[in-house]
Enzyme design. Structure first.
Site, PDB file in Angstrom:
ATOM      1  N   CYS A  25      44.374  30.001  35.299  1.00  0.00           N
ATOM      2  CA  CYS A  25      45.105  29.567  36.489  1.00  0.00           C
ATOM      3  C   CYS A  25      45.381  28.069  36.476  1.00  0.00           C
ATOM      4  CB  CYS A  25      44.358  29.975  37.757  1.00  0.00           C
ATOM      5  SG  CYS A  25      42.588  29.957  37.598  1.00  0.00           S
TER       6      CYS A  25
ATOM      7  N   HIS B 248      43.656  25.997  43.977  1.00  0.00           N
ATOM      8  CA  HIS B 248      43.164  25.005  43.018  1.00  0.00           C
ATOM      9  C   HIS B 248      43.974  23.708  43.144  1.00  0.00           C
ATOM     10  CE1 HIS B 248      40.658  27.895  41.198  1.00  0.00           C
ATOM     11  NE2 HIS B 248      41.215  28.021  40.012  1.00  0.00           N
TER      12      HIS B 248
HETATM   13  N1  LIG Z   1      40.467  34.941  40.427  1.00  0.00           N
HETATM   14  C1  LIG Z   1      41.320  34.106  39.818  1.00  0.00           C
HETATM   15  O1  LIG Z   1      41.684  33.041  40.362  1.00  0.00           O
HETATM   16  C2  LIG Z   1      41.846  34.430  38.459  1.00  0.00           C
HETATM   17  C3  LIG Z   1      42.873  33.652  37.913  1.00  0.00           C
HETATM   18  C4  LIG Z   1      43.339  33.938  36.633  1.00  0.00           C
HETATM   19  C5  LIG Z   1      42.801  34.996  35.959  1.00  0.00           C
HETATM   20  N2  LIG Z   1      41.812  35.741  36.531  1.00  0.00           N
HETATM   21  C6  LIG Z   1      41.239  36.826  35.759  1.00  0.00           C
HETATM   22  O2  LIG Z   1      41.319  38.040  36.489  1.00  0.00           O
HETATM   23  C7  LIG Z   1      40.172  38.828  36.214  1.00  0.00           C
HETATM   24  C8  LIG Z   1      39.666  39.486  37.488  1.00  0.00           C
HETATM   25  O3  LIG Z   1      39.354  38.497  38.413  1.00  0.00           O
HETATM   26  P1  LIG Z   1      39.079  38.819  39.937  1.00  0.00           P
HETATM   27  O4  LIG Z   1      38.968  37.491  40.574  1.00  0.00           O
HETATM   28  O5  LIG Z   1      40.054  39.807  40.491  1.00  0.00           O
HETATM   29  O6  LIG Z   1      37.619  39.509  39.863  1.00  0.00           O
HETATM   30  P2  LIG Z   1      36.957  40.577  40.851  1.00  0.00           P
HETATM   31  O7  LIG Z   1      37.431  40.407  42.244  1.00  0.00           O
HETATM   32  O8  LIG Z   1      35.491  40.465  40.591  1.00  0.00           O
HETATM   33  O9  LIG Z   1      37.485  41.999  40.320  1.00  0.00           O
HETATM   34  C9  LIG Z   1      37.082  42.527  39.091  1.00  0.00           C
HETATM   35  C10 LIG Z   1      37.816  43.830  38.854  1.00  0.00           C
HETATM   36  O10 LIG Z   1      37.442  44.323  37.569  1.00  0.00           O
HETATM   37  C11 LIG Z   1      36.975  45.662  37.715  1.00  0.00           C
HETATM   38  N3  LIG Z   1      35.953  45.951  36.709  1.00  0.00           N
HETATM   39  C12 LIG Z   1      34.790  45.295  36.489  1.00  0.00           C
HETATM   40  N4  LIG Z   1      34.116  45.905  35.477  1.00  0.00           N
HETATM   41  C13 LIG Z   1      34.876  46.934  35.066  1.00  0.00           C
HETATM   42  C14 LIG Z   1      34.743  47.934  34.075  1.00  0.00           C
HETATM   43  N5  LIG Z   1      33.676  47.985  33.281  1.00  0.00           N
HETATM   44  N6  LIG Z   1      35.725  48.857  33.925  1.00  0.00           N
HETATM   45  C15 LIG Z   1      36.820  48.814  34.725  1.00  0.00           C
HETATM   46  N7  LIG Z   1      37.012  47.886  35.685  1.00  0.00           N
HETATM   47  C16 LIG Z   1      36.051  46.956  35.848  1.00  0.00           C
HETATM   48  C17 LIG Z   1      36.399  45.708  39.099  1.00  0.00           C
HETATM   49  O11 LIG Z   1      36.312  47.059  39.502  1.00  0.00           O
HETATM   50  P3  LIG Z   1      35.226  47.527  40.601  1.00  0.00           P
HETATM   51  O12 LIG Z   1      35.740  47.053  41.920  1.00  0.00           O
HETATM   52  O13 LIG Z   1      35.238  48.995  40.449  1.00  0.00           O
HETATM   53  O14 LIG Z   1      33.925  46.877  40.190  1.00  0.00           O
HETATM   54  C18 LIG Z   1      37.460  44.927  39.854  1.00  0.00           C
HETATM   55  O15 LIG Z   1      38.590  45.733  40.076  1.00  0.00           O
HETATM   56  C19 LIG Z   1      39.187  37.905  35.516  1.00  0.00           C
HETATM   57  O16 LIG Z   1      39.146  38.260  34.160  1.00  0.00           O
HETATM   58  C20 LIG Z   1      39.767  36.553  35.568  1.00  0.00           C
HETATM   59  O17 LIG Z   1      39.634  35.856  34.347  1.00  0.00           O
HETATM   60  C21 LIG Z   1      41.333  35.494  37.754  1.00  0.00           C
END
Ligand SMILES: NC(=O)c1ccc[n+]([C@@H]2O[C@H](COP(=O)([O-])OP(=O)(O)OC[C@H]3O[C@@H](n4cnc5c(N)ncnc54)[C@H](OP(=O)(O)O)[C@@H]3O)[C@@H](O)[C@H]2O)c1
Length: 336
Positions: free
Chosen positions: A129, A242
């Site tokens: 991001c 951010h």
């Molecule tokens: N947040 C940001 O600002 C941002 C920015 C850029 C990129 N990202 C990337 O986006 C990704 C997710 O971030 P987030 O902030 O959305 O995290 P989050 O709210 O913790 O969500 C994680 C997601 O991944 C799923 N998950 C976890 N373990 C899994 C598994 N073994 N199999 C299938 N699904 C699984 C979770 O499902 P359950 O609900 O079923 O556990 C949930 O849907 C990260 O890799 C991060 O690098 C995030």
């Protein structure tokens, strides 16, 4: 209009939910939307265009019939499951760090380098991001005045870590107000009312992974492997949005007025810069917006050709979900 079968891996996460909302808001031509997550979320319903879609468990066979698969479940899940999606014939757009620096995976910000998308072999990465919000602003300045050196200090919101980090900041604030002990589970130190100068692991060179991501991803996207960049990445007790302080040294002289004029024309960038009236980019105002906000544009008098900027964006939108959906749009409709 042709329609596409789309899968979202990590649909229940904060980025995943934002992707669903953005697909709907931008009226992306979806025929069938498949929502995938971990076992614990199977059966959960999430709204899309007036319907409730049921979340399914991510498995190796989840991608049959899928055209485009947007991954936001963390790097480990992408490393394991994205190859199955590609094998099934889907194009993967990955928001995690899993493939960003792989030489044959294009790292795309649609306003900046859409031309590199055509080289994809089924896998496309969306940058971190922080890199996204930097490069949308830096690209036009680099084109006009050739950036020689970038010094960036970041002020990153906890939502980058996901829901568990949002909950930790919320819990710690409540604990402090109620004179209870602060419990740290996500971060190594108290994040409430504090700033933590460590994002991700510390590497042998003393920098953190997040800092080196900014360096390496920016070089890859701007196509300049020798660009001098140094970064300090800091968590701040902000839920969403951010911010970054950026100091640039350019080869050619460029004035703050010229920078503002350039950036006024850039899609996805909004100049917010009238400090005398207390007007500058703020995280609380960037949240829920698509644009990256830039302001405090001023000359750095300590350099021959120096410019300072303050850049803010919604890390869940342009920093992740919106950028991923825009990549999908370039994929189906073409870029410049
Ligand atoms: N947040 C940001 O600002 C941002 C920015 C850029 C990129 N990202 C990337 O986006 C990704 C997710 O971030 P987030 O902030 O959305 O995290 P989050 O709210 O913790 O969500 C994680 C997601 O991944 C799923 N998950 C976890 N373990 C899994 C598994 N073994 N199999 C299938 N699904 C699984 C979770 O499902 P359950 O609900 O079923 O556990 C949930 O849907 C990260 O890799 C991060 O690098 C995030």
């Amino acid at each position: 209009m042709k329609e596409y079968n789309v899968a979202i891996v990590g649909a229940t996460g904060i980025v995943g939910k934002e992707i669903i909302a953005i697909l709907e808001r931008r009226d992306f031509p979806v025929r069938d939307l498949r929502l995938l997550a971990a076992e614990q979320s199977v059966g959960m319903e999430l709204p899309y265009k007036g319907e409730e879609l049921v979340v399914q468990q991510l498995t190796e066979t989840s991608f049959e019939g899928i055209d485009i698969s947007l991954f936001s479940s963390g790097a480990t899940v992408s490393q394991k499951f994205a190859p199955y999606a590609v094998k099934a014939g889907a194009v993967v757009i990955d928001t995690t760090s899993a493939f960003r620096m792989e030489p044959n995976v294009p790292l795309i910000v649609p306003e900046v380098n859409p031309h590199t998308l055509a080289s994809h072999k089924g896998m496309i990465a969306s940058p971190s991001c922080m890199t996204i919000q930097l490069v949308v602003v830096l690209r036009p300045i680099h084109t006009a005045a050739r950036i020689k050196r970038i010094v960036v200090s970041t002020y990153q919101a906890v939502s980058e870590v996901g829901q568990e980090a949002i909950d930790e900041l919320d819990r710690q604030v409540r604990s402090i107000f109620n004179h209870r002990d602060v419990v740290c589970q996500v971060y190594p130190h108290q994040i409430a009312f504090n700033c933590l100068p460590q994002i991700d692991t510390v590497l042998d060179n003393g920098y953190t992974q997040a800092e080196m991501d900014i360096v390496n991803e920016t070089r890859k996207i701007l196509g300049d492997e020798n660009m001098k960049i140094t970064a300090t990445a800091v968590w701040v007790p902000v839920f969403y949005g951010h911010s970054a302080s950026v100091n640039l040294e350019t080869e050619k002289k460029i004035t703050p007025e010229e920078v503002q004029f350039l950036l006024d024309e850039v899609p996805g960038v909004k100049v917010v810069d009238d400090p005398e009236k207390n007007v500058y980019p703020l995280a609380v105002e960037a949240v829920g917006e698509d644009e990256t906000l830039v302001g405090r544009i001023r000359e750095d008098g300590s350099l021959e050709n120096g410019i300072n900027l303050w850049i803010v964006t919604d890390n869940l939108r342009k920093g992740a979900a919106l950028n991923a959906v825009q990549i999908a749009e370039v994929l189906i409709w073409g870029g410049e």
